[in-house]
Design an enzyme around this catalytic site. Structure first.
Site, mmCIF file in Angstrom:
data_model
loop_
_atom_site.group_PDB
_atom_site.id
_atom_site.type_symbol
_atom_site.label_atom_id
_atom_site.label_comp_id
_atom_site.label_asym_id
_atom_site.label_seq_id
_atom_site.Cartn_x
_atom_site.Cartn_y
_atom_site.Cartn_z
ATOM 1 N N ASN A 113 0.831 -1.207 0.000
ATOM 2 C CA ASN A 113 0.000 0.000 0.000
ATOM 3 C C ASN A 113 0.864 1.256 0.000
ATOM 4 O OD1 ASN A 113 -0.128 1.449 2.873
ATOM 5 N ND2 ASN A 113 0.183 -0.749 3.144
ATOM 6 N N THR A 143 2.036 3.360 3.345
ATOM 7 C CA THR A 143 3.215 2.844 4.052
ATOM 8 C C THR A 143 4.474 3.089 3.232
ATOM 9 O OG1 THR A 143 1.783 1.144 4.962
ATOM 10 C CG2 THR A 143 4.135 0.806 5.239
ATOM 11 N N CYS A 162 -2.475 -6.470 -5.071
ATOM 12 C CA CYS A 162 -2.619 -7.906 -5.340
ATOM 13 C C CYS A 162 -3.987 -8.448 -4.967
ATOM 14 C CB CYS A 162 -1.577 -8.700 -4.561
ATOM 15 S SG CYS A 162 0.081 -8.434 -5.129
ATOM 16 N N CYS A 206 10.244 18.333 -4.574
ATOM 17 C CA CYS A 206 9.804 17.181 -3.768
ATOM 18 C C CYS A 206 9.980 17.485 -2.278
ATOM 19 C CB CYS A 206 10.615 15.940 -4.139
ATOM 20 S SG CYS A 206 10.263 14.530 -3.061
HETATM 21 ZN ZN LIG Z 1 11.702 12.954 -4.018
#
Ligand SMILES: [Zn+2]
Length: 264
Positions: free
Chosen positions: A133, A136, A189, A255
């Site tokens: 997932n 996490t 999955c 980021c």
């Molecule tokens: Zn990054």
């Protein structure tokens, strides 16, 4: 580097590693001194942990809060019907130690969280993300970048799998750059189906990357500039055509995890 000598049983057990010049006795000693954290003991974590345990990585920490169910047995090869309902981390640890009692395996049956990941990642030389997932995965990526611990992240569904080796000391992008928060989480999955050998191939590739990383400087000691890992390259496998594709992941300068001055 000073190494403890391998005993006779270790020389025999790991003889196939030692025979290769790329690993040798020095590389085997490095593996035995290494600590790998594996998060998720499902279809990827089973083969990844199995190969690292059998190869003699001295300390494995296995994190999974889930229990074994009948539908897992199609691809999660460390478990048997007698394990159904029991914690995966504990059953996997028992299975790995039966195969190789020469190593230490610690089972953590808590869900990976921001709190426990800080301690777990700090203790490890390398982290394998074998979860299913995205929430996490973001947390693992953040902890690894904060603590500057290399991470090998992988995912698979249907006939497709992918992995990427991320080194916070290098200037490629991170998992957050690959999948910014705004992107919707794909099926996993349990709701999309998965071809069992595909997770086997991807999980084994994670183990291979880990072994290559951990034995990195054994050919030319202290020459850490020789990198055997394709850091920052997303490797995608198509199980129908059996083709691998490689794509470099550049750093997103905005980021929030790895983007220089913007990172927290
Ligand atoms: Zn990054």
């Amino acid at each position: 580097m000073v190494h403890n000598k391998l005993n006779d049983e270790q020389l025999l057990r790991y003889s196939s590693n030692i025979l290769m010049k790329e690993i040798g006795e020095a590389g085997q000693q490095r593996l035995l001194k290494s600590h790998v954290l594996i998060i998720g003991l499902g279809g990827l974590g089973c083969p990844a942990s199995q190969y690292l345990a059998s190869s003699g990585v001295g300390q494995l920490t296995l994190v999974d809060h889930d229990t074994v169910s009948l539908s897992n047995l199609q691809r999660q090869t460390l478990y048997s019907v007698t394990n159904i309902g029991l914690h995966k981390a504990k059953q996997a640890a028992d299975c790995l130690l039966r195969s190789n009692p020469d190593i230490n395996v610690t089972a953590v049956t808590e869900k990976a969280s921001q709190q426990n990941l800080e301690t777990l990642v700090a203790a490890a030389d390398l982290v394998l993300d074998c979860t299913d997932n995205r929430k996490t995965r973001y947390l693992i990526n953040q902890s690894c970048y904060r603590l500057k611990t290399p991470l090998i992240s992988a995912a698979a569904r249907g006939f497709n799998g992918q992995l990427i080796a991320l080194n916070p000391e290098h200037d490629h992008g991170c998992y957050q750059c690959l999948y910014p928060d705004s992107v919707t989480e794909p099926l996993n999955c349990s709701n999309a189906g998965i071809a069992a050998p595909v997770v086997g191939i991807i999980g084994a590739s994670q183990a291979l990357n880990a072994i290559n990383y951990l034995t990195l400087d054994t050919i030319t000691p202290n020459a850490l500039t020789i990198d055997k890992l394709p850091w920052g390259y997303l490797q995608s496998f198509n199980g129908l055509t059996q083709h691998w594709q490689t794509l470099y992941l550049p750093r997103d300068t905005s980021c929030p995890v790895c983007g220089g001055e913007h990172a927290h």
